[in-house]
Enzyme design. Structure first.
Site, PDB file in Angstrom:
ATOM      1  N   ASP A 268       4.954  33.125  50.622  1.00 60.24           N
ATOM      2  CA  ASP A 268       5.274  32.319  49.437  1.00 60.24           C
ATOM      3  C   ASP A 268       4.245  32.428  48.317  1.00 60.24           C
ATOM      4  OD1 ASP A 268       3.164  30.949  50.540  1.00 60.24           O
ATOM      5  OD2 ASP A 268       4.202  29.044  50.767  1.00 60.24           O
ATOM      6  N   HIS A 269       3.033  32.902  48.607  1.00 56.20           N
ATOM      7  CA  HIS A 269       1.947  32.851  47.636  1.00 56.20           C
ATOM      8  C   HIS A 269       1.802  34.103  46.766  1.00 56.20           C
ATOM      9  CE1 HIS A 269       0.483  29.088  49.178  1.00 56.20           C
ATOM     10  NE2 HIS A 269      -0.671  29.184  48.549  1.00 56.20           N
TER      11      HIS A 269
ATOM     12  N   ASP B  22      -3.076  25.626  54.691  1.00 58.20           N
ATOM     13  CA  ASP B  22      -2.838  25.282  53.296  1.00 58.20           C
ATOM     14  C   ASP B  22      -3.127  23.799  53.146  1.00 58.20           C
ATOM     15  OD1 ASP B  22      -1.201  26.465  50.687  1.00 58.20           O
ATOM     16  OD2 ASP B  22      -0.989  24.306  50.921  1.00 58.20           O
TER      17      ASP B  22
ATOM     18  N   ARG C 131      -1.521  19.932  41.526  1.00 54.27           N
ATOM     19  CA  ARG C 131      -2.888  20.129  41.037  1.00 54.27           C
ATOM     20  C   ARG C 131      -2.868  20.593  39.601  1.00 54.27           C
ATOM     21  NH1 ARG C 131      -4.995  22.595  46.416  1.00 54.27           N
ATOM     22  NH2 ARG C 131      -5.393  20.594  47.375  1.00 54.27           N
TER      23      ARG C 131
ATOM     24  N   SER D  18      -7.900  23.409  47.417  1.00 55.37           N
ATOM     25  CA  SER D  18      -7.189  24.230  48.387  1.00 55.37           C
ATOM     26  C   SER D  18      -8.021  24.439  49.650  1.00 55.37           C
ATOM     27  CB  SER D  18      -6.843  25.589  47.779  1.00 55.37           C
ATOM     28  OG  SER D  18      -5.982  25.449  46.678  1.00 55.37           O
TER      29      SER D  18
ATOM     30  N   ARG E 180      -8.541  27.162  51.154  1.00 55.76           N
ATOM     31  CA  ARG E 180      -8.902  28.574  51.290  1.00 55.76           C
ATOM     32  C   ARG E 180     -10.276  28.789  51.901  1.00 55.76           C
ATOM     33  NH1 ARG E 180      -8.383  29.146  44.853  1.00 55.76           N
ATOM     34  NH2 ARG E 180      -6.442  28.196  45.498  1.00 55.76           N
TER      35      ARG E 180
END
Length: 871
Positions: free
Chosen positions: A168-169, A233, A565, A760, A762
């Site tokens: 999806d990213h 995520d 965000r 995020s 990440r």
């Protein structure tokens, strides 16, 4: 003959005589039902039909099946041999409830219900780490690359729990859904092939590009009441809308769970929250004491430890913020306004270390997908996760998404899926939904809350651009069928008067199922007709995957989104874009009007014929009248045995790179670490490891390390990506200087401010500093996920014992971290600061390492330690 045993766990005085009689009659009827598979459904339908809605008394009873021969229920249709285990959940909850001797919140039930050892687990607030057994793992494609690379490095043959990858990213929004999706498949072919093949080899389900956003796919297929899921995520808590505990983590944490290792979550501390207020001339911090409502008493945390009873209560339970909802949502107010209001109250730091639990009579006026919206954006207040109690809205959603068996099982075990009567919350926020007004938050931070009625005047006062350039609806936060329907109802009103959007308008469906269903039911056509572009089923502009061309970089402008965000430059890489977050309904109205000064509750629009008219409040079905249209089949099942399959990574690739182990700790104190950068102010994971165009390098650690801290503000010169190289005396980019230090064997440290690493999940924001020679990150406070990610990669995340010591460190200092030979849980370390003028001073640094995490540091990383234990 089967029978049910009914036991009361608390007083039933709040039930009416009629309801009690109905309840007894229901049980009597069930005792004569012989067909075992019908029992749960019959019980549920009778209870709901007779008014025993959840939250009105049904939670006060434990209804247990005496007959255990009932067929097992699969966790999802994609994993028919993995079953929901409410029996284990019940057993663990009973053990912990007896140990703590008090009622439990729903959050505690689900978390403690997943303890690896409920009898032996130490539960001490702020000190112990809970060892948990999550039910499943979900990974989005940007973070899955590094997670799967780490899993490959572990040497394990197959994942131990159901796991999925979601593409999806990596789909950039440019011209429209079909074209953008096809281009993404071509550009990202190597990465998609790696994820599909590694998923097949190691037993991980693979959702192809175009499937939809990870969180919507989870809600539609994998979430169910009482499940514990971890996802790579930060918006994984979206699943809380279906009564789950879903927590965002880094890839290394996901690897632990996929490897069958208990996952650790710190039993939250009793630290008070620090909120931000007074948004004029910058943010000013003030201390806000948690107010506790314990046994009817009102006190603060600082008074607790002088009271043995309250002190014991405080140290033996998780930090749970209760949000009590009363009243009913109506008109222009939407579920999004609940979390926008909460964000304004708690700020981006106020939920750190806590689980936010919604309860109260107002819950029943919110749809299941609306509850998911609220939980999704809980990440913006720093919360570990958010959750709602099981109710009939969730039941209906499960049934409508083809999971009637799960709904029936949840009804049968409903006492596990709601808070105990008499449970207590550490902080209570009460919101009357009948009085709640539509909100819009921003710019540049998601906790700067304004009523929509005020935003025009506030924008004028602050010099924010009033013209709305682009309105964007969708994203993982707001892309449900209900969201699209309510937006379409407003678009239809404008079209009926001959109006189209004055601003550009984009629409992002949350999943292939949503896209296909809104196409079938006409919503997509209405949204296109009003001027919208329907983008691919993907994250797109929400995460910076947006090839925006209507403004130049540096040009001041305003966009309004239904995203979660709005940090500086997040959506379009333009630091001058003023991004506001609000509901899809308000985005649509403002896109039609074209200005922040429009208040849809009171203001009029002008039709082309000069007619003035007001928009009627939006309406939309919670779920489609017909079944969902599933659209294209985009799921790849892993084979039963993938051991013979190969996963190839081209050594010449600039997208993928196999990982090399990080070096072990030398056994000595870390001497003379050069300060790489002293960061000023907010430093999110977007500042540390930018997204947008950098997403393509998520599987190549060396290449993506070229974005290390390029968005952070250097306190020495108030510039971004411009720091002094203390070996050459020249200024350069942060990653360039870091590489130069590494080449010359100079280890370094980063110094930061409050809530370092928010945003995020990440883990690249932890991998990159480790890869380029970093050894420690010293800050005033950390965001939860980032702190854990740093530990996983063998770095030292440390906090100033006295936050004022931040001011003692100068950009050209060298810092020695001493005390590592006796490194132990709860024992502070020392930092010797050596100034360039020859003077020095010593400060104390705190840490939250436990014994296992210290072993990660000593081994060089958690993955290194995992390999050591396999020998």
């Amino acid at each position: 003959m089967s029978s049910y045993i009914v036991t009361s766990s608390s007083s039933v005085t709040s039930l009416s005589v009629n309801k009690m009689a109905t309840y007894c009659l229901t049980v009597a009827r069930l005792q004569v039902i012989v067909a075992k598979d019908v029992i749960a459904d019959a019980f549920a339908s009778l209870c709901f039909a007779d008014g025993l809605a959840l939250g009105q008394g049904a939670r006060r009873f434990h209804v247990a099946a005496a007959l255990n021969a009932k067929a097992k229920v699969a966790m999802s249709r994609f994993e028919p041999n993995s079953y929901i285990n409410y029996d284990r959940l019940r057993s663990n909850i009973d053990i912990v409830r007896k140990r703590l001797n008090r009622p439990l919140t729903l959050s505690e039930k689900i978390v403690y219900g997943h303890l690896d050892d409920p009898s032996g687990q130490e539960i001490v607030r702020g000190r112990t780490y809970l060892r948990l057994r999550p039910d499943r793992v979900a990974m989005q494609d940007a973070t899955a690359q590094m997670a799967m690379l780490q899993f490959i490095s572990s040497g394990l043959p197959k994942v131990a729990v159901p796991s999925t990858i979601h593409c999806d990213h990596l789909i950039e929004a440019q011209s429209g859904g079909a074209q953008d999706l096809q281009r993404a498949k071509e550009v990202n072919h190597e990465v998609y092939n790696f994820l599909a093949s590694s998923g097949a080899k190691y037993g991980v389900g693979f959702w192809k590009p175009g499937s939809g956003i990870i969180h919507q796919i989870i809600l539609e297929n994998y979430a169910y009441p009482g499940v514990m899921l971890i996802g790579t995520d930060s918006h994984t808590p979206n699943g809380g809308g279906l009564g789950c505990i879903c927590i965002g983590v880094g890839g290394a944490d996901a690897v632990d769970v996929m490897a069958g290792i208990p996952w650790e979550l710190k039993c939250p501390n009793s630290s008070c929250c620090q909120c931000e207020c007074d948004q004029e001339n910058g943010l000013k911090e003030k201390l806000v004491l948690y107010t506790l409502k314990i046994a009817g008493l009102k006190t603060t945390q600082f008074e607790l430890f002088g009271n043995p009873t309250l002190g014991k209560y405080w140290t033996e339970h998780m930090l749970v913020i209760g949000v009590k909802l009363t009243g009913t949502l109506s008109g222009w107010t939407s579920p999004k306004d609940v979390i926008l209001k909460v964000a304004g109250i708690l700020t981006v730091k106020g939920g750190t270390g806590a689980i936010v639990e919604y309860h109260g009579p107002g819950v029943d006026s919110i749809s299941c997908t609306g509850m998911a919206t609220i939980c999704n954006m809980g990440a913006e207040i720093g919360a570990t996760t958010s959750v709602f109690p099981y109710n009939h809205r969730m039941r209906t959603y499960l049934e409508k998404t083809g999971r009637g068996e799960i709904a029936a099982l949840a009804n049968e075990n409903q006492d596990l899926l709601v808070p105990d009567s008499g449970c207590h919350y550490d902080q209570i926020i009460e919101i009357n939904l009948s009085e709640l007004k539509p909100h819009i938050n921003g710019p540049f931070t998601p906790d700067l809350a304004h009523p929509v009625s005020d935003i025009g005047s506030v924008a004028e006062k602050n010099g924010w651009p009033l013209d709305v350039k682009v309105g964007l609806i969708g994203s993982c936060t707001n892309s449900s069928y209900e969201d699209m329907g309510r937006a379409a109802s407003l678009a239809k009103q404008a079209l009926d008067k001959g109006l189209k959007c004055k601003a550009q308008f984009t629409v992002t469906p949350g999943s292939e199922q949503i896209r296909a269903t809104i196409e079938r039911d006409g919503y997509a056509k209405v949204l296109r007709d009003v001027g919208g572009i329907v983008l691919a089923n993907a994250c797109g502009p929400c995460i910076g995957q947006w090839d925006r061309r209507d403004v130049k970089k540096g040009e001041k402008n305003t966009i309004v989104t239904s995203f979660n965000r709005n940090f500086t430059a997040r959506n379009d890489a333009n630091p001058a874009t003023h991004a506001f977050v609000t509901s899809p309904e308000i985005v649509t109205a403002l896109a039609i009007a074209g200005t922040l000064k429009f208040n849809p509750e009171t203001d009029f629009l002008t039709a082309p014929n000069g007619e003035k008219f007001k928009l009627v409040p939006p309406t939309g079905d919670e779920l489609p009248a017909r079944d969902f249209d599933p659209g294209q089949d985009t799921y790849q099942h892993p084979p039963t045995d993938g051991s013979s399959l190969k996963v190839d990574v081209n050594p010449q690739s600039n997208r993928l790179q196999l990982l090399e182990p990080f070096d072990k700790w030398s056994g000595k104190d870390l001497e003379d670490l050069q300060v790489l950068i002293k960061v000023k102010g907010k430093c999110t994971t977007d500042h540390i490891s930018a997204a947008g165009p950098w997403l393509k390098f998520r599987g190549h650690l060396d290449n993506i390390s070229n974005n290390l801290l390029i968005g952070a503000v250097n306190i020495e010169n108030d510039a971004v990506n411009k720091i002094r190289n203390h070996l050459t005396g020249e200024f350069g980019g942060v990653p360039d200087v870091a590489r130069h230090y590494k080449k010359h064997n100079v280890s370094w440290v980063v110094v930061g401010d409050e809530n370092y690493g928010e945003g995020s999940s990440r883990e690249h924001a932890a991998l990159e500093p480790r890869h380029l020679g970093g050894r420690a990150i010293i800050v005033k406070s950390f965001a939860r996920i980032h702190e854990t990610n740093l530990k996983k990669q063998g770095l030292l995340p440390l906090t100033f014992s006295n936050p004022a010591d931040y001011d003692k460190i100068r950009p050209d200092d060298k810092i020695s971290i001493v005390g590592l030979k006796s490194f132990a849980p709860g024992k502070p370390l020392q930092a010797v600061i050596k100034h360039s003028d020859g003077s020095s001073e010593t400060i104390e640094l705190n840490h939250t390492f436990n014994e296992t995490q210290i072993e990660w540091f000593q081994a060089g990383s958690a993955l290194n330690r995992m390999k050591e234990l396999q020998k």
